[in-house]
Design a protein around this motif. Structure first.
Motif, short mmCIF file in Angstrom:
data_model
loop_
_atom_site.label_atom_id
_atom_site.label_comp_id
_atom_site.label_asym_id
_atom_site.label_seq_id
_atom_site.Cartn_x
_atom_site.Cartn_y
_atom_site.Cartn_z
N ILE A 40 -4.43 -35.57 7.02
CA ILE A 40 -4.43 -36.18 5.68
C ILE A 40 -5.86 -36.37 5.17
CG2 ILE A 40 -3.88 -38.28 4.37
CD1 ILE A 40 -1.38 -38.56 6.15
N SER A 41 -6.76 -36.81 6.07
CA SER A 41 -8.16 -37.01 5.69
C SER A 41 -8.81 -35.70 5.25
CB SER A 41 -8.93 -37.61 6.87
OG SER A 41 -10.29 -37.76 6.54
N ILE A 42 -8.52 -34.62 5.99
CA ILE A 42 -9.09 -33.31 5.62
C ILE A 42 -8.56 -32.87 4.26
CG2 ILE A 42 -9.13 -30.86 6.25
CD1 ILE A 42 -9.07 -31.77 9.20
N ILE A 43 -7.27 -33.08 4.01
CA ILE A 43 -6.69 -32.72 2.70
C ILE A 43 -7.31 -33.56 1.59
CG2 ILE A 43 -4.56 -32.74 1.34
CD1 ILE A 43 -3.05 -32.17 3.99
N LEU A 44 -7.44 -34.88 1.82
CA LEU A 44 -8.02 -35.77 0.80
C LEU A 44 -9.48 -35.44 0.51
CD1 LEU A 44 -6.58 -39.30 1.71
CD2 LEU A 44 -6.03 -37.90 -0.29
N SER A 45 -10.19 -34.82 1.48
CA SER A 45 -11.60 -34.50 1.26
C SER A 45 -11.80 -33.48 0.15
CB SER A 45 -12.24 -33.99 2.56
OG SER A 45 -11.76 -32.71 2.90
N TYR A 63 -17.99 -31.88 -0.98
CA TYR A 63 -18.93 -31.36 0.01
C TYR A 63 -20.23 -30.92 -0.64
CZ TYR A 63 -15.03 -31.47 3.28
OH TYR A 63 -13.99 -31.89 4.09
N THR A 64 -20.13 -30.34 -1.83
CA THR A 64 -21.33 -29.95 -2.58
C THR A 64 -22.16 -31.18 -2.91
OG1 THR A 64 -20.10 -28.13 -3.58
CG2 THR A 64 -22.17 -28.75 -4.63
N ARG A 65 -21.49 -32.22 -3.39
CA ARG A 65 -22.17 -33.48 -3.70
C ARG A 65 -22.79 -34.09 -2.45
NH1 ARG A 65 -18.77 -38.80 -5.40
NH2 ARG A 65 -20.44 -40.34 -5.20
N TYR A 265 -18.61 -45.92 1.20
CA TYR A 265 -17.78 -45.25 0.20
C TYR A 265 -16.29 -45.52 0.39
CZ TYR A 265 -21.57 -42.71 -2.02
OH TYR A 265 -22.71 -42.41 -2.72
N GLY A 266 -15.88 -45.77 1.63
CA GLY A 266 -14.47 -45.97 1.90
C GLY A 266 -13.96 -47.37 1.65
N THR A 267 -14.77 -48.39 2.00
CA THR A 267 -14.29 -49.77 1.90
C THR A 267 -14.98 -50.59 0.81
OG1 THR A 267 -15.87 -50.60 3.55
CG2 THR A 267 -13.77 -49.76 4.37
N THR A 268 -16.08 -50.09 0.27
CA THR A 268 -16.79 -50.82 -0.79
C THR A 268 -16.56 -50.18 -2.15
OG1 THR A 268 -18.52 -51.44 0.80
CG2 THR A 268 -19.02 -51.74 -1.54
N ARG A 269 -16.76 -48.86 -2.24
CA ARG A 269 -16.63 -48.16 -3.52
C ARG A 269 -15.23 -47.56 -3.72
NH1 ARG A 269 -22.57 -45.32 -4.25
NH2 ARG A 269 -23.64 -46.50 -2.62
N PHE A 270 -14.46 -47.45 -2.65
CA PHE A 270 -13.10 -46.90 -2.70
C PHE A 270 -13.07 -45.48 -3.28
CE2 PHE A 270 -12.29 -51.49 -2.57
CZ PHE A 270 -11.46 -51.54 -1.46
N GLU A 271 -14.10 -44.69 -2.98
CA GLU A 271 -14.08 -43.27 -3.33
C GLU A 271 -13.51 -42.54 -2.11
OE1 GLU A 271 -17.53 -41.51 -5.09
OE2 GLU A 271 -18.19 -43.42 -5.94
N MET A 272 -12.20 -42.56 -1.98
CA MET A 272 -11.56 -42.11 -0.75
C MET A 272 -11.69 -40.61 -0.51
SD MET A 272 -10.81 -45.02 0.25
CE MET A 272 -10.03 -44.60 1.78
N GLY A 273 -11.75 -39.82 -1.57
CA GLY A 273 -11.93 -38.38 -1.40
C GLY A 273 -13.29 -38.08 -0.82
N PHE A 274 -14.32 -38.72 -1.37
CA PHE A 274 -15.69 -38.52 -0.88
C PHE A 274 -15.83 -39.06 0.53
CE2 PHE A 274 -20.34 -39.42 -0.91
CZ PHE A 274 -20.77 -38.13 -1.18
N ALA A 279 -15.96 -38.24 6.60
CA ALA A 279 -15.23 -38.32 7.87
C ALA A 279 -14.96 -36.94 8.45
CB ALA A 279 -13.91 -39.06 7.65
N THR A 280 -14.68 -35.97 7.60
CA THR A 280 -14.42 -34.60 8.07
C THR A 280 -15.66 -33.98 8.68
OG1 THR A 280 -12.70 -34.32 6.37
CG2 THR A 280 -13.58 -32.32 7.39
N VAL A 281 -16.81 -34.19 8.04
CA VAL A 281 -18.08 -33.69 8.58
C VAL A 281 -18.35 -34.31 9.95
CG1 VAL A 281 -20.60 -33.69 8.28
CG2 VAL A 281 -19.11 -33.20 6.33
N LEU A 282 -18.12 -35.61 10.07
CA LEU A 282 -18.31 -36.30 11.35
C LEU A 282 -17.35 -35.74 12.41
CD1 LEU A 282 -19.68 -38.56 12.96
CD2 LEU A 282 -17.93 -40.14 12.11
#
Length: 302
Positions: A40-45, A63-65, A265-274, A279-282
């Protein structure tokens, strides 16, 4: 040929059906809480997702960003790779060397020393002592000692000075590193068949180093692999030490890591796609390093 292979595999599975039945509950939980979230994380990325609107597909934009526009991520990547390159191998070797030494002791002393070395990794609020040691005023242990010896004239702001932050975090992480992998090595050393050493002596093994390379290490490959996975994961996923000692965010992002960037980005800004892209890179970094380590460990004893 292909059908024959499947027929053979099906027969093997039927013969081991009780094993699969016992494994089923674990496999269901593993798929549900580990494999599925990763997928799901990979799809959301590949989407823009702010937790309020339905995910919107944006292709490779995240990923570009991440690699072309996000300078803080590049700093976090550099810090994480440097941190992993130092703490990963050093902590892995330290775990094995201490386990090897402790294994030679009598059972009661061995149990006590294992507790002494393992204790820091399970202690609550373990960073408090290091905050006292590296406090930025003259009451901090490090400053007090250096002032008394005349090495410095004014207190050093250890955790607010860029050049000191990363070395201190690496030091603390190494202090914490004798954890689960350390226990696995001790357990592995305990399971080595002692008759192999006698057989080795007959075959020409003459010293402890040859015993270690040709008998001990090959006999505990599963524990070596487990310890490597644990140490690598800990090294790449560092965040708690950084946040507890250097703050969030740290001075000029000197202690920023991939995971702290992900938390931002995940818990403060809630930009879950970014955040999912981070997470995918990690995830790819960890998998890649684990594959390299597996190849290296297969050469042990050759």
């Amino acid at each position: 040929m292909h059908n024959a292979w499947w027929t053979l595999k099906w027969r093997e599975m039927k013969a081991s059906k009780h094993s699969y039945f016992l494994l089923a509950p674990y496999m269901v939980l593993f798929m549900l809480f580990t494999v599925l979230p990763v997928i799901i994380s990979i799809i959301l990325s590949f989407t823009y997702f702010n937790m309020l609107e339905f995910p919107r597909f944006v292709g490779w934009q995240n990923y570009t960003r991440l690699f072309l526009e996000d300078d803080i991520f590049l700093t976090a990547m550099k810090n994480t790779l440097m941190f992993a390159a130092i703490t990963g191998p050093v902590s892995y070797l330290a775990c094995f060397i201490f386990a090897w030494i402790i294994n030679e002791l009598s059972p009661k002393v061995r149990a006590f020393m294992t507790l002494v070395f393992y204790a820091p990794s399970i202690s609550g609020n373990v960073y408090f002592i290091w905050l006292i040691i590296f406090s930025g005023d003259r009451y901090g242990i490090a400053n007090g000692l250096l002032l008394k010896l005349g090495v410095i004239l004014e207190p050093i702001l250890w955790l607010k000075t860029e050049s000191y932050i990363m070395p201190i975090i690496i030091l603390v992480q190494l202090w914490l590193s004798l954890g689960t992998g350390f226990l696995a090595f001790i357990a592995g050393l305990q399971t080595v068949d002692t008759t192999l050493y006698e057989a080795g002596a007959v075959d020409g093994i003459r010293n402890r180093w040859q015993e270690l390379w040709y008998i001990t290490l090959p006999s505990m490959r599963p524990q070596l692999m487990f310890g490597a996975v644990i140490q690598l994961t800990t090294s790449f996923a560092v965040a708690d030490v950084s946040i507890a000692l250097a703050g969030f965010p740290s001075v000029n992002y000197a202690a920023e890591t991939i995971v702290t960037h992900l938390i931002d980005y995940g818990t403060t800004r809630f930009e879950m796609g970014f955040a999912s892209a981070i997470a995918t890179v990690l995830f790819v970094l960890m998998v890649g390093m684990n594959l390299i380590v597996q190849k290296l460990l297969h050469k042990v004893g050759e």
